[in-house]
Write a protein that holds these residues in place. Structure first.
Motif, PDB file in Angstrom:
ATOM      1  N   ALA A  39       0.824  -1.216   0.000  1.00  0.00           N
ATOM      2  CA  ALA A  39       0.000   0.000   0.000  1.00  0.00           C
ATOM      3  C   ALA A  39       0.856   1.263   0.000  1.00  0.00           C
ATOM      4  CB  ALA A  39      -0.920   0.008   1.220  1.00  0.00           C
ATOM      5  N   GLN A  40       0.302   2.285  -0.614  1.00  0.00           N
ATOM      6  CA  GLN A  40       0.884   3.620  -0.606  1.00  0.00           C
ATOM      7  C   GLN A  40      -0.047   4.517   0.208  1.00  0.00           C
ATOM      8  OE1 GLN A  40       3.878   4.790  -2.179  1.00  0.00           O
ATOM      9  NE2 GLN A  40       4.183   2.575  -2.167  1.00  0.00           N
ATOM     10  N   ASP A  42      -0.622   8.478   1.926  1.00  0.00           N
ATOM     11  CA  ASP A  42      -0.206   9.869   1.779  1.00  0.00           C
ATOM     12  C   ASP A  42      -0.947  10.754   2.777  1.00  0.00           C
ATOM     13  OD1 ASP A  42       0.475  12.442   1.035  1.00  0.00           O
ATOM     14  OD2 ASP A  42      -0.034  12.171  -1.085  1.00  0.00           O
ATOM     15  N   HIS A 118      -9.706   6.323  -0.231  1.00  0.00           N
ATOM     16  CA  HIS A 118      -9.118   4.987  -0.311  1.00  0.00           C
ATOM     17  C   HIS A 118      -9.376   4.355  -1.669  1.00  0.00           C
ATOM     18  CE1 HIS A 118      -8.128   4.013   3.942  1.00  0.00           C
ATOM     19  NE2 HIS A 118      -9.154   4.782   4.242  1.00  0.00           N
ATOM     20  N   ARG A 130      -5.247  -0.282  -0.761  1.00  0.00           N
ATOM     21  CA  ARG A 130      -3.937  -0.306  -1.431  1.00  0.00           C
ATOM     22  C   ARG A 130      -3.399   1.102  -1.633  1.00  0.00           C
ATOM     23  NH1 ARG A 130      -5.870  -2.764  -7.088  1.00  0.00           N
ATOM     24  NH2 ARG A 130      -7.313  -1.118  -7.650  1.00  0.00           N
ATOM     25  N   ARG A 131      -4.285   2.085  -1.390  1.00  0.00           N
ATOM     26  CA  ARG A 131      -3.864   3.478  -1.488  1.00  0.00           C
ATOM     27  C   ARG A 131      -4.791   4.327  -0.627  1.00  0.00           C
ATOM     28  NH1 ARG A 131      -0.614   6.616  -4.455  1.00  0.00           N
ATOM     29  NH2 ARG A 131      -1.263   8.692  -5.040  1.00  0.00           N
TER      30      ARG A 131
END
Length: 147
Positions: A39-40, A42, A118, A130-131
């Motif tokens: 996963a990224q 931010d 998300h 995953r993000r």
């Protein structure tokens, strides 16, 4: 709405609840269960780290140690399901208390709000992010909390 869609939406809501609980209790093992291993994440819009899951956990851990109490309220969850993927946009409201000063000064509190965005994927262990991109809307009391 069919039963599969209803079940997916409940599981996604549970995932967001698990996320909030993990952050507020600083349970990094539980936090990791919200995300895929690659996963990224931010948090840069709110001054936090950005990058791969493990890098973010390494940076987030000492950052959240600055706070004696946090409470993440997650609501207004918009889910766009597409097979084994989903896009989710959810509001957050987050009061935070800065650790008590050692000089006897009272603890200081601030508030922030925004959205969690998300990208989810269905895995053998259920839905995972995953993000995650955190989007800031506002802060109240931030300068005073760290003065």
């Amino acid at each position: 709405m069919d039963l599969k869609t209803i079940g997916d939406r409940i599981e996604i809501s549970d995932l967001l609840t698990r996320y909030a609980h993990a952050v507020d209790t600083k349970d990094w093992a539980l936090y990791r269960t919200v995300f895929t291993p690659d996963a990224q994440i931010d948090y840069s819009a709110t001054g936090g780290p950005s990058g791969p899951l493990e890098e973010v956990v390494d940076k987030l851990t000492p950052m959240l140690d600055l706070f004696t109490r946090t409470q993440h309220f997650v609501s207004n969850i918009a889910v766009d399901l597409d097979g084994d993927g989903a896009r989710v946009r959810a509001m957050f409201f987050n009061p935070m208390v800065v650790a008590d000063a050692h000089d006897g000064a009272a603890a200081k509190q601030f508030f922030c709000g925004g959205w969690y965005n998300h990208e989810l994927v269905r895995t053998t262990d259920g839905w995972r992010s995953r993000r995650l991109i955190e989007e800031s809307a506002w802060f109240d009391g931030l300068a005073e909390a760290f003065s």
